[in-house]
Design a protein around this motif. Structure first.
Motif, PDB file in Angstrom:
ATOM      1  N   THR A  94      81.414  20.960  53.510  1.00  0.00           N
ATOM      2  CA  THR A  94      80.651  22.197  53.681  1.00  0.00           C
ATOM      3  C   THR A  94      79.930  22.234  55.024  1.00  0.00           C
ATOM      4  N   ALA A  97      82.430  23.272  57.467  1.00  0.00           N
ATOM      5  CA  ALA A  97      82.790  24.667  57.211  1.00  0.00           C
ATOM      6  C   ALA A  97      81.832  25.617  57.927  1.00  0.00           C
ATOM      7  N   LEU A 136      86.367  27.186  54.791  1.00  0.00           N
ATOM      8  CA  LEU A 136      86.126  25.933  54.074  1.00  0.00           C
ATOM      9  C   LEU A 136      87.433  25.172  53.896  1.00  0.00           C
TER      10      LEU A 136
END
Length: 339
Positions: A94, A97, A136
């Protein structure tokens, strides 16, 4: 930067939303098992963060994540060779991302056909996660500098976006840091279709359970579903051209091909002229022989969820060992100050 200049490394994942099907097995898992070799690092995970782009029952999500892990282990993913984990245990996914959210362009996201397909006319009510999840997915791949991603044809666009993000990041910052990942799309049975409608992909969310083969189905259920699968009045043709315009017939031949490791042409040659009364029982017997042992082992593994959790945690530790230095270097390249 060409993928060929990096350590050969495969990454792929499956969403734990609903149960595993024959489509997951032939379209992904079987190939993942086959890709395990001393010449290639293999990293596989249950992408539970992708699953929550639409609402999930929390207990069901945990159970689905364990089912993914059980299915991969039962099918032959070896945690001593491959890294197996669930995505949410590795926070670097994450964090990268977000960097990629700032690299990717809105126009790129607007071209993603899967968002349009899934959101439909209710795009304004869809989650931001559903819109942005291709970023992601790029982070899932590039946080490991993965060079190859086995995907179905319907996911190829996301790997192309990953390549665009890698190229733009490298160009923006004047580095050769992220590989331009190659999609791996090959082999029969990579797109398994609905047993009642050969124009639709086999899905976990179909209206009838008879549309699909679940990986937890027992031998009797597998045989029953194949014997009741929709066909047409004609039998197996004399050559592949005879399957044109016959989606249900082509689907059953492709499934036989994927399970037997024969080419579709070899399947047709073996059964040329045979009726469905001959072919469907043979397909059912083949499917039971291949899938029932996996189903039995999945059930055994799922009876011990603590052991599944332990294996996933061990895999997450191994994944972080690769991901953490790549994220740290990314932060340095971007210019983020840390203590």
């Amino acid at each position: 930067m060409s993928a060929s200049t990096f350590t050969p490394r495969v990454f792929s994942g499956i969403k734990p939303s609903g149960g595993l099907t024959l489509g997951n097995y032939l379209g992904a898992i079987k190939r993942w098992v086959d890709m395990q070799s001393p010449d290639m690092e293999t990293i596989y995970c249950a992408v539970d963060l992708h699953a929550i782009t639409v609402w999930q029952d929390p207990k069901g999500l945990k159970g689905g994540t364990r089912e993914i892990a059980a299915g991969l282990l039962a099918a032959g993913i070896d945690p001593e060779h491959s890294i197996l984990f669930n995505q949410s245990q590795v926070k670097e996914h994450t964090e990268l991302a977000w960097i990629f959210n700032c690299v990717a362009r809105v126009g790129w996201m607007n071209r993603m056909t899967q968002f349009k397909d899934k959101a439909g006319k209710n795009a304004e009510k869809a989650s931001l996660g559903l819109y942005a999840y291709p970023s992601l997915m790029a982070a899932d791949i590039l946080i490991y500098h993965a060079t190859h991603v086995p995907v179905g044809e319907d996911q190829k666009q996301h790997v192309e976006l990953t390549r665009d993000i890698a190229n733009k990041f490298n160009n923006d910052f004047g580095v050769d840091f992220f590989p331009v990942t190659e999609p791996v799309i090959e082999g029969p049975g990579t797109r398994v279709m609905n047993l009642r409608d050969g124009t639709k992909k086999m899905s976990k969310s179909g209206e009838s359970d008879m549309e699909r083969i679940n990986m937890l189905d027992d031998a009797d259920t597998i045989a029953k579903k194949f014997k009741k699968a929709k066909t047409d009045p004609d039998g197996i043709p004399m050559d592949l051209d005879g399957l044109a315009g016959r989606p249900e017939a082509k689907n059953l031949v492709d499934i036989y091909s994927g399970l037997s490791d024969m080419t579709p042409a070899e399947v047709v040659a073996e059964y040329a002229g045979a009726g469905w009364g001959t072919f469907k029982p043979a397909l059912a017997d083949l499917a039971v022989a291949k899938l029932a042992p996996i189903s039995d082992e999945m059930k055994r593994l799922m009876d011990d969820p603590a052991e599944i959790d332990r294996k996933l945690a061990q895999g997450a530790d191994k994944a972080r060992a690769i991901a953490t230095p790549i994220l740290e270097k990314t932060y340095d390249i971007v210019g983020l100050l840390r203590g």
